[in-house]
Design an enzyme around this catalytic site. Sequence first.
Site, mmCIF file in Angstrom:
data_model
loop_
_atom_site.group_PDB
_atom_site.id
_atom_site.type_symbol
_atom_site.label_atom_id
_atom_site.label_comp_id
_atom_site.label_asym_id
_atom_site.label_seq_id
_atom_site.Cartn_x
_atom_site.Cartn_y
_atom_site.Cartn_z
ATOM 1 N N ASP A 9 0.883 -1.149 0.000
ATOM 2 C CA ASP A 9 0.000 0.000 0.000
ATOM 3 C C ASP A 9 0.938 1.220 0.000
ATOM 4 O OD1 ASP A 9 -2.310 1.653 0.495
ATOM 5 O OD2 ASP A 9 -1.625 1.779 2.568
ATOM 6 N N ASP A 11 -0.042 5.076 0.836
ATOM 7 C CA ASP A 11 -0.262 6.080 1.897
ATOM 8 C C ASP A 11 -0.169 5.433 3.281
ATOM 9 O OD1 ASP A 11 -0.905 8.196 0.050
ATOM 10 O OD2 ASP A 11 -2.862 7.266 -0.237
#
Length: 215
Positions: A9, A11
Site C-alpha cells: 500500500d 499512503d
Amino acid sequence: MKIKAVIFDLDGVLLETDRYHYLAWKRVLEGYGKEFSEEDNELIKGVARSKSLEILLEMKGLRMSEVEKISVLRKKNNWYLEYAMLIDEEDVLPGVREFLELLKSYGLKTGIASTSDNSYVILELTGLMKYFDVLIDGYRVKEPKPNPEVYLVGASELKVKPEECAVFEDSRAGVLAAKRAGMKVIAVSDKPIAEADKRIDSLEGLDISILNFEA
Ligand code: BG6
Ligand code: MG
C-alpha cells in the site's frame, strides 16, 4: 508456499501521506463546524474518497446535495495535493528504500496497490516509481478496498498466484482487501489489526525473514 512477490500500500506505509489525507478531511469538516479527531480518521483510513465522504456525513450527522458532494470532494483533493506537492525523496519513510533494494536482491517482484488516484504523482515526486514492477491505483479498479480487486489485479500483473504474495498495509480496509485476495499480510501500524498475519511498527531495519510465514 514461498513468497514470490511483495505488494505495498502507499499512503501510510511508504510515506506519511495518510497524514495529509487526514488534514484535508479535517479542513473540510471544520468548514461545517465539526471536529475531526485522529480516532475518527481510523474509520476512513484506506477508504476511497467518495466512500470516505459518505462515512463522514453519517458520522457527523451532516447532509449534502449530490452537487455539494462533488464540490467538497474536489476541494478535499485540492487541499490534499496542496500538502502532498511539497514532498520529495527525503519524505520516504525510514527503511523503505533499503527494504525495496533487499527484495530486489532476492529476485522478488514488487508492486503498489493503492486506492488513491494520486499514487502516480506521489511516486514520481519521491523517486520511488523505479522500485516497482507494477502500479495498481484507483484508476485501475472498479471496487476499492476492502474489496480484494486491487490486490488480485496486482498479482495477475506480476504473474504470481495470490498466495505467493505478501502485502504491507496500514489500514484495516487494506488488510481486509489483501486477506480476501488470499495473501499474507503484514500490518504496518502501532495498533493491532486483528486480521493481519503479522504487525510491525515500520519498515526500518527489516530483514528478509519477515516474509517467512507458517504454512
Ligand atoms: C488511500 C488513503 O490510500 O487512498 C485514503 O489511505 C484515501 O485516505 C484513498 O481516501 C483515496 O485517495 P485519493 O488520493 O484518490 O483521494
Ligand atoms: Mg494506507
